[in-house]
Design an enzyme around this catalytic site. Sequence first.
Site, PDB file in Angstrom:
ATOM      1  N   SER A   1      -6.771   0.505  10.885  1.00 29.30           N
ATOM      2  CA  SER A   1      -6.651   1.700  11.736  1.00 29.30           C
ATOM      3  C   SER A   1      -8.048   2.190  12.130  1.00 29.30           C
ATOM      4  CB  SER A   1      -5.889   2.809  10.996  1.00 29.30           C
ATOM      5  OG  SER A   1      -6.427   3.005   9.703  1.00 29.30           O
TER       6      SER A   1
ATOM      7  N   GLU B   1       6.110   1.313   6.140  1.00 29.53           N
ATOM      8  CA  GLU B   1       5.702   2.196   7.242  1.00 29.53           C
ATOM      9  C   GLU B   1       6.861   2.429   8.202  1.00 29.53           C
ATOM     10  OE1 GLU B   1       1.941   1.297   9.126  1.00 29.53           O
ATOM     11  OE2 GLU B   1       2.312   2.783  10.712  1.00 29.53           O
TER      12      GLU B   1
HETATM   13  O1  KIV Z   1      -4.532   0.528   8.793  1.00 26.90           O
HETATM   14  C1  KIV Z   1      -4.006   1.460   8.181  1.00 26.90           C
HETATM   15  O2  KIV Z   1      -4.530   2.588   8.118  1.00 26.90           O
HETATM   16  C2  KIV Z   1      -2.728   1.216   7.525  1.00 26.90           C
HETATM   17  C3  KIV Z   1      -1.996   2.394   6.987  1.00 26.90           C
HETATM   18  C4  KIV Z   1      -1.357   3.098   8.116  1.00 26.90           C
HETATM   19  C5  KIV Z   1      -1.044   2.040   5.922  1.00 26.90           C
HETATM   20  O3  KIV Z   1      -2.300   0.111   7.453  1.00 26.90           O
END
Ligand code: KIV
Length: 282
Positions: free
Chosen positions: A45, A182
Amino acid sequence: MKNTAAGFKQQKENGEKITMLTAYDYCTAKLMDRAGINGLLVGDSLGMVMLGYEDTISVTMEDMIHHTAAVARGAENALIVADMPFMSYQTSVYDAVYNAGRLMKEGRCQAVKLEGGLSVCPQIRAITEASVPVMAHIGLTPQSVNAFGGFKVQGKTEEAARRLLQEAKAVEEAGAFAVVLECVPAKLSALISKEISIPTIGIGAGAGCDGQILVYQDMLAMYSDFTPKFVKKYADIGKAMQEGIAAYIDEVRKGAFPAPEHEFKISDQVMEKLYTEGGCAK
Ligand code: KIV
């Protein structure tokens, strides 16, 4: 005390909720560690919240190693989990083990996370056998956004719900020490959490999970491009930052900053000499 993958399983057995947040840099990791968080995920992310991409697809191994190493320097006690970026493990079992090894050796994480269920079980098994603990991630898996056709809740039909349950069991059997759920309906997550012995870490998956994770820029109101329904805002740091920055701009423009207490001193005699004995000021 340092949190471990085995410690996460123990927390589930003891009925103690597991707390996780994302982290991408040294300072934030240190603050979260001091607050007592159990685990920090260096999520891909970061492509969106740190680098400004519209999704996680373009994140590279170099991006992940760079940010993981910064988090590892900041966190003493939290278990550090690094995300494997898109196409660093889907291509082959060899690539998966090689890249998981790089994240651990160069990033100094204690575990890796990868997205997918049955299709990535060979990778989970091989990485685990190479002594790198693996956190699985099923339900909405953002690296597959183009295949899903958007960010949507998963497992709502009987067939999809059965498939998720089957995938959770498969990743456990392949050796994952925990699994992120998720965007999964709360009752289904609660059932999955009962059916498997490894901890479930929920994001948009309800209170029945064994632990929770959020992207920290979401829960501290720092990322305004999009806020998912499952996010609770615990502080308005975005507003506090913007106000602080506006006050700084205002004071610099008015000449109110820096004030005398922010300045370094030099003796008047030295300055006198610069003005009277041919120094650079003459
Ligand atoms: O990349 C991320 O932050 C994630 C979380 C949303 C679990 O995979």
